[in-house]
Design an enzyme around this catalytic site. Structure first.
Site, mmCIF file in Angstrom:
data_model
loop_
_atom_site.group_PDB
_atom_site.id
_atom_site.type_symbol
_atom_site.label_atom_id
_atom_site.label_comp_id
_atom_site.label_asym_id
_atom_site.label_seq_id
_atom_site.Cartn_x
_atom_site.Cartn_y
_atom_site.Cartn_z
ATOM 1 N N TYR A 51 -10.965 68.569 143.580
ATOM 2 C CA TYR A 51 -10.114 69.698 143.207
ATOM 3 C C TYR A 51 -9.947 69.738 141.692
ATOM 4 O O TYR A 51 -9.824 68.693 141.050
ATOM 5 C CB TYR A 51 -8.718 69.563 143.831
ATOM 6 N N HIS A 80 -8.035 75.585 145.707
ATOM 7 C CA HIS A 80 -8.885 75.045 146.767
ATOM 8 C C HIS A 80 -9.874 74.045 146.168
ATOM 9 O O HIS A 80 -10.206 74.112 144.979
ATOM 10 C CB HIS A 80 -9.661 76.174 147.452
ATOM 11 N N LYS A 108 -17.564 75.835 149.225
ATOM 12 C CA LYS A 108 -17.634 74.699 148.314
ATOM 13 C C LYS A 108 -19.067 74.535 147.814
ATOM 14 O O LYS A 108 -20.018 74.875 148.517
ATOM 15 C CB LYS A 108 -17.182 73.412 149.004
#
Length: 237
Positions: free
Chosen positions: A148, A156, A193
């Site tokens: 993070y 997020h 991600k």
């Protein structure tokens, strides 16, 4: 894929309270109280006062353990977190169940046989933390860590992190064929991600402490899917 902030003003809050400052405050507080972590199996239990509880939560170290004592809070640290606080920040001392103080080398010797791939994971965790990333377990997403940019309440996680050996022929068996890459990248894409692979190179050194930490090197590789639509040349009109 850039940071995805949670709500209006989250980025401003993060910039006003940088993670490096929070970790520095935590380090000073733990040093002043001569904090000790209790070694218990494959975790370390850390007792914290009210100030340290707030700082540990803000810095995202460990997980609080629910207990009936309002004046004392215990945190469960992973081995990577405990070793980082002990060896890198030098703000926590590790003791065994019999209250015997363990030095860095004894702690390393205790953990290495119990935790597969611990030297590489420890190096990777420290590498990211020193760059002021907040690092949490990535088991939920099938990776070693998630990283993070700041506290998870504000942003997020940006990277799904895999830790691989740069010399042992990828003994953990991950990302050995193209189908492994495709599956992992699809999973990372579905949870927004980017896949970050950290290759740990021993440079001819074994897992003997502390030479391994002094001589290991880390290579970062950001893996993305090739999109033919984006890569195709524009057709002439």
């Amino acid at each position: 894929m850039g940071p995805r902030w949670k709500g209006k003003g989250a980025e401003d809050k993060a910039l006003a309270d940088p993670m490096s400052k929070i970790v520095s405050q935590l380090r000073l507080s733990l040093i002043e109280s001569d904090s000790q972590g209790l070694l218990s199996g494959c975790i370390v239990l850390l007792e914290a006062n009210a100030e340290q509880t707030e700082l540990l939560n803000r810095a995202c170290f460990g997980r609080p353990i629910v207990n009936a004592d309002k004046d004392k809070q215990w945190f469960q640290l992973s081995m990577e977190e405990a070793f980082y606080l002990c060896f890198a920040l030098k703000c926590v001392k590790i003791v065994s169940n019999d209250k015997w103080l363990k030095n860095d080398e004894e702690f390393w010797s205790y953990v290495t046989p119990k935790r597969a791939n611990f030297p590489n994971l420890c190096i990777a965790y420290s590498h990211l933390r020193m760059k002021n990333w907040v690092v949490r377990s990535g088991s939920q997403f099938g990776v070693d860590f998630v990283a993070y940019r700041h506290h998870p309440s504000l942003v997020h996680s940006e990277y799904a992190v895999l830790v691989l050996s740069g010399e042992d022929g990828n003994t953990n068996g991950r990302l050995r064929v193209w189908s492994d890459f495709q599956c992992t990248l699809r999973l990372c894409g579905s949870v927004a991600k980017s896949l970050l692979v950290l290759y740990i190179d021993k440079n001819g050194n074994g897992a003997v402490f502390p030479s391994c930490l002094e001589n290991y090197s880390v290579k970062e590789r950001l893996i993305t899917r090739w999109n033919p639509e984006q890569s195709r040349e524009n057709k002439p009109k």
